[in-house]
Write a protein that holds these residues in place. Sequence first.
Motif, PDB file in Angstrom:
ATOM      1  N   LEU A 307     -48.184 -76.604 -82.237  1.00  0.00           N
ATOM      2  CA  LEU A 307     -47.703 -75.291 -81.802  1.00  0.00           C
ATOM      3  C   LEU A 307     -48.661 -74.636 -80.805  1.00  0.00           C
ATOM      4  CD1 LEU A 307     -46.439 -73.897 -85.236  1.00  0.00           C
ATOM      5  CD2 LEU A 307     -45.214 -75.264 -83.551  1.00  0.00           C
ATOM      6  N   ASN A 308     -49.723 -75.343 -80.462  1.00  0.00           N
ATOM      7  CA  ASN A 308     -50.701 -74.805 -79.515  1.00  0.00           C
ATOM      8  C   ASN A 308     -50.590 -75.573 -78.200  1.00  0.00           C
ATOM      9  OD1 ASN A 308     -53.044 -74.092 -78.040  1.00  0.00           O
ATOM     10  ND2 ASN A 308     -54.176 -73.711 -79.933  1.00  0.00           N
ATOM     11  N   PRO A 309     -50.069 -74.967 -77.136  1.00  0.00           N
ATOM     12  CA  PRO A 309     -49.845 -75.693 -75.869  1.00  0.00           C
ATOM     13  C   PRO A 309     -51.123 -76.109 -75.158  1.00  0.00           C
ATOM     14  CG  PRO A 309     -49.398 -73.347 -75.581  1.00  0.00           C
ATOM     15  CD  PRO A 309     -49.632 -73.552 -77.043  1.00  0.00           C
ATOM     16  N   HIS A 331     -47.363 -80.136 -72.458  1.00  0.00           N
ATOM     17  CA  HIS A 331     -46.809 -79.601 -73.704  1.00  0.00           C
ATOM     18  C   HIS A 331     -46.350 -78.155 -73.519  1.00  0.00           C
ATOM     19  CE1 HIS A 331     -45.937 -79.674 -77.873  1.00  0.00           C
ATOM     20  NE2 HIS A 331     -46.901 -78.843 -78.241  1.00  0.00           N
ATOM     21  N   SER A 332     -45.074 -77.905 -73.781  1.00  0.00           N
ATOM     22  CA  SER A 332     -44.538 -76.544 -73.701  1.00  0.00           C
ATOM     23  C   SER A 332     -43.250 -76.485 -74.502  1.00  0.00           C
ATOM     24  CB  SER A 332     -44.249 -76.151 -72.245  1.00  0.00           C
ATOM     25  OG  SER A 332     -43.155 -76.892 -71.739  1.00  0.00           O
ATOM     26  N   GLN A 337     -35.689 -78.415 -75.525  1.00  0.00           N
ATOM     27  CA  GLN A 337     -34.369 -78.355 -74.914  1.00  0.00           C
ATOM     28  C   GLN A 337     -33.704 -79.723 -74.846  1.00  0.00           C
ATOM     29  OE1 GLN A 337     -33.056 -75.407 -74.520  1.00  0.00           O
ATOM     30  NE2 GLN A 337     -35.050 -74.578 -75.182  1.00  0.00           N
ATOM     31  N   ASN A 338     -34.476 -80.784 -75.068  1.00  0.00           N
ATOM     32  CA  ASN A 338     -33.896 -82.127 -75.101  1.00  0.00           C
ATOM     33  C   ASN A 338     -33.316 -82.468 -76.465  1.00  0.00           C
ATOM     34  OD1 ASN A 338     -34.517 -82.642 -72.438  1.00  0.00           O
ATOM     35  ND2 ASN A 338     -36.485 -83.598 -72.907  1.00  0.00           N
ATOM     36  N   MET A 352     -42.475 -71.517 -83.901  1.00  0.00           N
ATOM     37  CA  MET A 352     -43.420 -71.179 -82.834  1.00  0.00           C
ATOM     38  C   MET A 352     -43.744 -69.691 -82.821  1.00  0.00           C
ATOM     39  SD  MET A 352     -41.874 -73.403 -79.675  1.00  0.00           S
ATOM     40  CE  MET A 352     -41.966 -75.187 -79.605  1.00  0.00           C
ATOM     41  N   ASP A 353     -42.731 -68.879 -83.107  1.00  0.00           N
ATOM     42  CA  ASP A 353     -42.912 -67.425 -83.070  1.00  0.00           C
ATOM     43  C   ASP A 353     -43.505 -66.860 -84.353  1.00  0.00           C
ATOM     44  OD1 ASP A 353     -41.886 -67.447 -80.537  1.00  0.00           O
ATOM     45  OD2 ASP A 353     -39.850 -66.896 -81.126  1.00  0.00           O
TER      46      ASP A 353
END
Length: 622
Positions: A307-309, A331-332, A337-338, A352-353
Motif C-alpha cells: 500500500l506504499n507506492p 507502483h500506483s 484498473q486491470n 488503500m484509503d
Amino acid sequence: MRIEKTFRKLEDTEEVNIYDVKESELFQYVPQEFEIPFTPFDKTLNELSNDLDIFVPIDNGEDFIVHRLGLSALIRGHIKQTDVAGRLLSKTSPGFYNILKEPLREVYETHKMKKMRFYYHFHEKLARFSNVKIIYDMEKLILISDHRDNRGTSLHVSDEEYDEKANLIEYFSQTGSYYKIKDRYSWTQGIYNIINRSREENDEYFNIVFDLVIPEDKPLLEKMLKELDSGRSNYESVVRIRTDDGILKYLEVNLYSKFDDDGLLLSRYGLIKDVSTDSTRKMTRPVDFLLKGFKNNKKLALLIEPLNPKQYEFSQGFYHFIEISPEDYHHSRAIVQNIVEEDVINNIIRLMDGQINELEETFTYNVNGDENHQKMAELYIERFEFGSESHSIGFLTDVTEERTKQLALMEANEHQKVLIKEVHHRVKNNLQVLNSFLNLEKRAYKNKPNIIIDHMQSRLSSLAILHEKTYNTTDFKNINLKEYIEDQDSQLRGLIGLRDGIEFESEVDGDLVLTIEVITPLLLVIDELTMNAIKHAFPDKTMPNKKIIKKIYKIDNENAQLILQDNGVGIDDPDKITKNLGCEIIKNLTKQLDGHIELFQHENGTGYKLTFPITMEHTIEG
C-alpha cells in the motif's frame, strides 16, 4: 486469558502460566472507593530494580485494596498510580484478583512469605516471567517482583496480535523499538536487524544503538537526551551509526518519554528506523534473504508494503503474474484498473484509503489491460499500525491454472448431470416404445408367442447396445454408427442366426456419425426390417445360404442411405406385405427419422431403401 498452576515442591514455589493475557483483563477504570495514605519513599521505590505492589486486606482477606502498584505494571498497563490506588483489586483488576486472591489470603492468614513465579505466554511463546515474593508487613501485603523478558519476544501486552505483526514489519522494514524502564532496556528483534548482530547477554543494561553513534553526531544525541530528560515528551531526528561490521547507517529516531505527576521520568520508548540509501544497505537487510526465498516461485508472491507506492518491495512472482519487469513497473493505484471485478477494485481502494484493514479476494486480471489475456489470482493484504506509521504486508497467488481446471471440472460435472438426465430420458422413451410395440404385437400375434419373443429380444438387444455405448460417452451428437451395427449383427447372430441358419453381413461407412435422435429409431428400423425378412423371406427353414445384408453410407453431408436386402423367396403381393404390422411399425419409425423408405425387389430376394438425415435437432426434455 487462560491460567494453569503448578506447585514446585523442591523450590517451594507456585508457578502460574498465563496465556494470551489482554489489557482489558488486567485493569479496568473504576471510581476510587478508599482514601490511601501517602507512601513514604515512593520516589525511592520507583528507582529500585524490583517492583513493589502493596495491597491492604479487607473483609478478612476476601478482597484487597490497591495501595500501590509497581512501576513496571503501570508502564505496561498504560495507567497511572492514581488510576488504581484506593480501588478494590476485584474491581480494578478482575484477572489478577482471580490469580492472586488465594495466595494473598494464605499469606494474610499465616503471615508466612510465599514464593511464586509468573510466566506470560503470547501466541504459545514465552514472552516474560516474574519471580514474586508475597510478604505480610505492617498489616499490608507486599509483592516484590523481579521481571525478566524472554530473549527474542516482545514484552508488549496487547488486545491485538501486536507482537507477531510488529516482528514481521520490523523484519521487513528495518524498524525496531525498545523500552527503557528503571535503566533497563527491552530490545525488539528489529533493532538487531539494524545493527547487524545477534543478542548478547548484557544488552538490557546499556543502549546498544546509541553506543554506535558516530562522533560527529554525539552532540546531537546528547541534546536529544537532555531535552527528553528535562520534560520534553517527544523528539525526532536522524543520527548516524557505524555497525560493528563497519557499515554506516542513517537512523530515523523517534523517542518518547513518560513522566509521573511530579515530573519525574518513569520510562522511555524508542522507535528506530533504518533510512539508509547507500548501496551497501541492501546487502545487509534480512528482508532481502526472505525475498530471495521467493525468487523462483512463479505462483506465490510476497508483497512487502503493497500500500506504499514509494517503499514497496515484491518478490518475483508478482512481476511474473503481471508480465512486467521490476525495472519497468511503477507502483500506483492504476494497476487495480486491470482487475475485472468492480467489487474487488472498490475493496482494494477502501483498503488503500484506510477504511478497512484486511482484504482477502479472488479476482480476474487483464494482463496489460488485454481482455483476451486474463489470469486469476488470490490476494491477501493486511494493514496495521506500528509506532505512528501504517504498514502492510500481503501475498498474491496465481491460481489461473488451478481455477481453469476447477471451472472445467465444474463444467464437466454440469455436463454429467445433463448426460444422466439424457440417459434417463432415453431409457424412459425407449421403454415406452417397446411397450407400445408389445401391445400391438399381442393383438396381432396372440397365437404366436414365439414371434413376439423374437421381436422383443431383438429390440431389447439393439437398445441394450445403444445404452451401453452411450452410457460411456460424453458426446450424444457424434456417434459412430459402424460400431453399433457390428454389435447389432453380433447380437442377431447369437439370438436368431445360429438357430435359423441366417448370416448377417453389413457394410457401413466408417466416417458416418449420427446424433442420438437419429441412431435410436434407425436401429429399431433395422430391427423391424430384419425381423420382417426373417419372417417372410425364409419360409423354408432348411433353405441353405440364407443372408441378410446391410449397406449404410453417406449420400452427401446431410443425408445417408440404408439398403437392407435378403436373398429369400421374394414377395408375390407387395401391397399385402406393406400393410402388415411390421411395415406399419417401420413407417412410424421412418416418420420419426424424418426419412423416406421404399420397397424394391431384385433378382433374388427383397430389399428396402431408407434415406434419412444425418443430424436432427438435439433436445433434452424433462
